[in-house]
Each structure stands twice: as structure tokens, then as C-alpha cells.
Design a protein around this motif. Structure first.
Motif, PDB file in Angstrom:
ATOM      1  N   PHE A  56       0.872  -1.162   0.000  1.00 11.43           N
ATOM      2  CA  PHE A  56       0.000   0.000   0.000  1.00 11.43           C
ATOM      3  C   PHE A  56       0.909   1.212   0.000  1.00 11.43           C
ATOM      4  CE2 PHE A  56      -4.051  -2.046   0.520  1.00 11.43           C
ATOM      5  CZ  PHE A  56      -3.671  -3.296   0.984  1.00 11.43           C
ATOM      6  N   LEU A  57       0.750   2.050  -1.034  1.00 12.04           N
ATOM      7  CA  LEU A  57       1.677   3.161  -1.250  1.00 12.04           C
ATOM      8  C   LEU A  57       0.943   4.480  -1.326  1.00 12.04           C
ATOM      9  CD1 LEU A  57       3.609   1.673  -4.316  1.00 12.04           C
ATOM     10  CD2 LEU A  57       4.344   1.589  -1.942  1.00 12.04           C
ATOM     11  N   LYS A  58       1.748   5.532  -1.167  1.00 12.52           N
ATOM     12  CA  LYS A  58       1.244   6.855  -1.556  1.00 12.52           C
ATOM     13  C   LYS A  58       1.752   7.043  -2.974  1.00 12.52           C
ATOM     14  CE  LYS A  58       1.010   9.054   2.940  1.00 12.52           C
ATOM     15  NZ  LYS A  58       1.498  10.126   3.810  1.00 12.52           N
ATOM     16  N   GLN A  63       4.969   6.213 -10.243  1.00 13.21           N
ATOM     17  CA  GLN A  63       5.077   7.587  -9.739  1.00 13.21           C
ATOM     18  C   GLN A  63       4.773   7.649  -8.256  1.00 13.21           C
ATOM     19  OE1 GLN A  63       2.504  10.214 -12.052  1.00 13.21           O
ATOM     20  NE2 GLN A  63       4.223  11.588 -12.286  1.00 13.21           N
ATOM     21  N   PRO A  64       5.746   7.260  -7.426  1.00  7.34           N
ATOM     22  CA  PRO A  64       5.501   7.349  -5.984  1.00  7.34           C
ATOM     23  C   PRO A  64       5.383   8.815  -5.574  1.00  7.34           C
ATOM     24  CG  PRO A  64       7.471   6.032  -6.491  1.00  7.34           C
ATOM     25  CD  PRO A  64       7.071   6.727  -7.746  1.00  7.34           C
ATOM     26  N   GLN A  65       4.514   9.078  -4.601  1.00  4.72           N
ATOM     27  CA  GLN A  65       4.291  10.463  -4.168  1.00  4.72           C
ATOM     28  C   GLN A  65       4.935  10.743  -2.820  1.00  4.72           C
ATOM     29  OE1 GLN A  65       2.448  12.808  -6.063  1.00  4.72           O
ATOM     30  NE2 GLN A  65       2.783  11.215  -7.589  1.00  4.72           N
ATOM     31  N   SER A  69       7.449   5.597   0.356  1.00  6.23           N
ATOM     32  CA  SER A  69       6.816   4.696  -0.611  1.00  6.23           C
ATOM     33  C   SER A  69       7.774   4.416  -1.748  1.00  6.23           C
ATOM     34  CB  SER A  69       5.515   5.306  -1.151  1.00  6.23           C
ATOM     35  OG  SER A  69       4.518   5.348  -0.155  1.00  6.23           O
ATOM     36  N   ASN A  70       8.504   5.436  -2.163  1.00  8.88           N
ATOM     37  CA  ASN A  70       9.486   5.253  -3.223  1.00  8.88           C
ATOM     38  C   ASN A  70      10.558   4.258  -2.796  1.00  8.88           C
ATOM     39  OD1 ASN A  70      10.889   5.722  -5.677  1.00  8.88           O
ATOM     40  ND2 ASN A  70      12.250   7.128  -4.615  1.00  8.88           N
ATOM     41  N   TYR A  87      -1.421  -0.754  -4.191  1.00  8.67           N
ATOM     42  CA  TYR A  87      -2.644   0.018  -4.021  1.00  8.67           C
ATOM     43  C   TYR A  87      -2.299   1.428  -3.568  1.00  8.67           C
ATOM     44  CZ  TYR A  87      -4.664  -4.575  -4.467  1.00  8.67           C
ATOM     45  OH  TYR A  87      -5.000  -5.811  -4.941  1.00  8.67           O
ATOM     46  N   ASN A  88      -2.856   2.389  -4.276  1.00  7.19           N
ATOM     47  CA  ASN A  88      -2.553   3.796  -4.022  1.00  7.19           C
ATOM     48  C   ASN A  88      -3.560   4.378  -3.030  1.00  7.19           C
ATOM     49  OD1 ASN A  88      -1.997   6.504  -4.092  1.00  7.19           O
ATOM     50  ND2 ASN A  88      -2.226   6.751  -6.302  1.00  7.19           N
TER      51      ASN A  88
END
Lengths: 156, 105
Positions: A56-58, A63-65, A69-70, A87-88
Motif C-alpha cells: 500500500f503506497l502513496k 510515480q511514488p508520491q 513509498s518510493n 494500491y494507491n
């Protein structure tokens, strides 16, 4: 909870993603709000168990925000793990809060291996550094790319 | 609700009976609060990473909802001694420098 779901649904329709709401079967594997129950335990249980590696990422892997998350995306890339579900949470407030409640963990990103919560960026990084990640991936039948890279190094 | 590096440090020292705690305020100016912590405690002995981090999370349960970003490193006293001897021992708080290194055999 119903307040934020109502806003999410309104936002979906506004963005023209009504199709997703009406046909859950078309729900994409990664990204996009999952529907009215996207923050529920049952739904999240399904998500984390559907794939061997779930994050689960931002933002998205492309394109990590967020820097943390990156970091998760980069570590998985280093190990050659390309087939994972991402999942964003920025796309879905109910998912964003729901996953924190589900894992009883306050932050994003969150990493799940084989349906089990592993930790966030810090833990994944330490597992990468001490070799545990290679072992955990092996248990899932995933061979880390770093093993082959190391082999190349040794054989030179 | 006190959200300073010092107050977090004191709470961690007290509740986790820590030997050593460092708290760095990583908040970019004009943004929500972010912290990076190092906790060295024998309470972490025998506990896997996730359990250690959850101990820290419980200790700061009241503060975390008000913290935007949170990084943590949890070591036992033995691990901390070893860590300090490494060439980059002083840079434990900059994990982003270490991504890309192959795991040691």
C-alpha cells in the motif's frame, strides 16, 4: 465512516469512474478506489491475500508520491520483484484509513508478504540490508535478482 | 499535546527503559511534523522487528496520530555497540544512503 465513503463515491462519479462502481468484476488489480467497502476488513483481507507481495503506497510504483513509498518500490525493484499488487491510498481515503486500522499500523507504506503484514519502509530496508528479504522472497517461491547479481560478482 | 523531539525522547526513554534514544525532527519548514527515532533498549531482545516497532508505536500511541511521517530504528544494546563500530555507524539515521548496497554474505 459513512461520511468519507459518501465523499469518495461522489468523487468517483465526478471523475467518470462510475463504471468501476457498477461492475466490481472490472476492478483493476492496482490503483483505483475499490468501491463502497474499500476500507472494510473483509475487503482488505481479500486484497492482502490475493497476491504474494502486496504493498500500500502513496502514489504508484511508476510515480511514488512519497519518499518512503518510493524506497519500498526501489527495494522491490532491486530484488527483481515486478509482479506485485500495489494500491494507491491517495486515491481512496477509505482505503487509506482502513488499511491503518486493519494492520494497526499508523503509516503508509505498508508491505504484506503472503497475506501477512511485514512492516513499513524501515523494516523492509533492514530486511534488505540483513538478507532477510531474500529469504522471505525465497519462501514465497520468488528468487531475488540480487542472488544472481552476487553470483555474477563472485564468478568474475 | 507536546510534540517536540525532546518530549518524545523522554517518553521513549522512560517507557521503554531505553539505554539510548535519539529523536530527530525531520519536519520540513511549514509542513506537518515528521520525526526519525533511534531507540536502544534491552526490551527489544528476542523480538522480531515488527514487534519492536509496535512497542515503539504503542509507547507513542497518543502522539502518532498528530505526526505526519515517522521513521524508526530499534536496536538491542548489543546491536547498538556493533553498529557504532561500523564505518558508517554515525550515519544510521540516513537509510536512504544505504539503498542499493548488496546484502553482506
Amino acid at each position: 465512516m459513512s461520511g468519507s465513503l459518501g465523499r469518495a463515491s461522489a468523487a468517483l462519479l465526478h471523475w467518470g469512474r462510475g463504471v468501476l462502481l457498477r461492475s466490481p468484476a472490472l476492478r483493476p488489480r492496482s490503483s483505483g478506489p475499490g468501491g463502497p467497502d474499500s476500507g472494510s476488513t473483509e475487503h482488505l483481507d481479500g486484497l492482502v491475500k490475493k497476491d504474494k507481495v502486496v504493498v500500500f503506497l502513496k502514489g504508484t510504483p511508476e510515480q511514488p508520491q512519497c519518499g518512503f513509498s518510493n524506497a519500498v518500490v526501489q527495494i522491490l525493484r532491486l530484488h527483481g520483484v515486478s509482479n506485485y499488487a500495489a494500491y494507491n491510498v491517495l486515491e481512496d481515503p477509505a482505503l487509506r484509513q482502513g488499511i491503518k486500522d486493519y494492520s494497526n499500523w499508523p503509516t503508509i507504506p505498508q508491505v504484506y508478504l503472503n497475506g501477512e503484514f511485514v512492516g513499513g519502509c524501515d523494516i523492509l530496508l533492514q530486511m534488505h540490508q540483513n538478507g532477510d528479504l531474500v529469504e522471505e522472497l525465497k519462501k514465497l517461491g520468488i528468487r531475488s535478482a540480487l542472488l544472481d547479481a552476487k553470483k555474477d560478482q563472485d564468478s568474475k | 499535546m507536546e510534540l517536540s523531539a525532546e518530549s518524545l525522547r523522554e517518553k521513549l526513554l522512560r517507557e521503554l527503559e531505553a539505554d539510548h534514544v535519539e529523536v530527530e525532527d525531520t519536519t520540513p519548514s511549514r509542513c506537518a511534523s515528521s520525526f526519525r527515532v533511534l531507540v536502544v533498549s534491552s526490551k527489544f531482545q528476542g523480538k522480531p522487528l515488527l514487534q519492536r516497532h509496535r512497542l515503539v508505536n504503542s509507547c507513542l500511541a497518543a502522539e502518532l496520530p498528530h505526526i505526519h511521517a515517522f521513521e524508526q530504528k530499534t536496536l538491542t544494546p548489543e546491536q547498538w555497540d556493533k553498529e557504532r563500530l561500523k564505518p558508517l555507524g554515525g550515519n544510521y539515521l540516513q537509510p536512504q544512503l544505504l539503498i542499493g548496497w548488496f546484502p553482506r554474505s
